[in-house]
Design an enzyme around this catalytic site. Sequence first.
Site, PDB file in Angstrom:
ATOM      1  CE1 TYR A 125      -2.801  -3.263   0.638  1.00  0.00           C
ATOM      2  CE2 TYR A 125      -4.388  -1.600   1.306  1.00  0.00           C
ATOM      3  CZ  TYR A 125      -4.093  -2.896   0.926  1.00  0.00           C
ATOM      4  OH  TYR A 125      -5.097  -3.819   0.837  1.00  0.00           O
ATOM      5  CE  LYS A 173       2.793 -17.897  -0.371  1.00  0.00           C
ATOM      6  NZ  LYS A 173       1.920 -19.074  -0.334  1.00  0.00           N
ATOM      7  CG  ASP A 206      -0.866 -20.130   1.141  1.00  0.00           C
ATOM      8  OD1 ASP A 206      -0.197 -19.961   2.178  1.00  0.00           O
ATOM      9  OD2 ASP A 206      -0.381 -20.584   0.088  1.00  0.00           O
ATOM     10  CG  ASP A 230      -7.584  -4.306   3.082  1.00  0.00           C
ATOM     11  OD1 ASP A 230      -8.684  -4.312   3.656  1.00  0.00           O
ATOM     12  OD2 ASP A 230      -7.370  -3.649   2.035  1.00  0.00           O
TER      13      ASP A 230
END
Length: 338
Positions: A125, A173, A206, A230
């Site tokens: 972002y 991740k 995930d 988010d």
Amino acid sequence: MVHQVTLIPGDGIGPEVAGATVRVLEATGVQIAWERFDAVGYAGIERYGTALPEEVVDSIRRNGVALKGPVTTPVKGGFRSVNVALRQQLDLFANVRPCKALPGIKVPFPGVDLVIIRENTEGLYRGIEFYDERLQIADSIARVTLRGSSRIIRYAFEYATLHRRRLLTLVHKANILKATAGMFLAEGQRLAAAYPAIPFNDRIIDNFAMQLVLRPHDYDCIVTTNLFGDILSDLCAGLVGGLGTVPGANIGEKAAIFEAVHGSAPDIAGKNLANPTALLQSAVMMLRHLDEATVAGRLERAILAVYRERTVLTRDVGGTASTDEFTHNIIAHLGAQQ
Ligand code: NAI
Ligand code: MG
């Protein structure tokens, strides 16, 4: 004491839920002098030629506290998100989103009680984006700093300690994003040693998304980078009855903005259908921040009572009431407590 608070009603359902929240706060008797700014987002462009007029940011800097409704961000072109800009300009690095079902709402799992602590100023972002038209290559760069990682993870450990939470899970991740997520994870593991009283683990995003919808009770507090936070916020909102009820706070060293997790909901805007609970619960968080714990407790009890009764709820949580009817009922419950 009179609190000076900046008010940004926003657009879409923003003015409806912000109007409801201001009426409810007035009914509590708490002394708030609002500095209200309607011309933000599209309205700001029309009136001042900018989506985020400087005087809005100045007002929040001066007052230190704002209550904000959602502001629409166009998907293509147009302007950059006002929400992201406010968080970055005011350095509101911690986005805290408690997700706990209110009584009487139909939810897939009873008793879910999660708190998302999302890094709010960095990552994808940051706005480092390029599009090379000739080569037709697009880049969106995730900028993560050690300082930024350290302060949000520290904030999460402090939050977990203060609120006596039972677990902090760092979501990442790092198997693929070795630089950004790898640094974030390593810093989490380093800081965990400084907070031995808070059990700590980490999960890959995930797998974590699947685990949340299978075994949400296995988790408690979650700390993660901006984009993952988010997405997981809306997922967790879904676990506790939808976006209509989930509050949020954007916290920095010098200022804080309280706003719901949801957006401007154009599909129901202007129809008196929006659920103001999410912004009301954000106002509860704001009152605590303003050291108005007694009023916060009263408002919280009124919300809980209205949900327990189940007779005057909005459509998104299984009722038939309008925004106004719901708001009147909250105010009636506040009166009944006195
Ligand atoms: P959204 O959160 O506005 O709506 C998603 C769904 O949830 C819709 O079906 C909507 O009707 C429902 N919903 C949301 N809030 C509700 C409420 N209080 N009561 C009842 N139902 C509610 O997400 P969407 O449609 O993806 O985004 C719309 C716009 O909002 C976009 O321009 C987006 O950029 C902006 N947005 C702004 C935020 C902010 O100002 N902080 C946060 C999220 C999105
Ligand atoms: Mg969001």
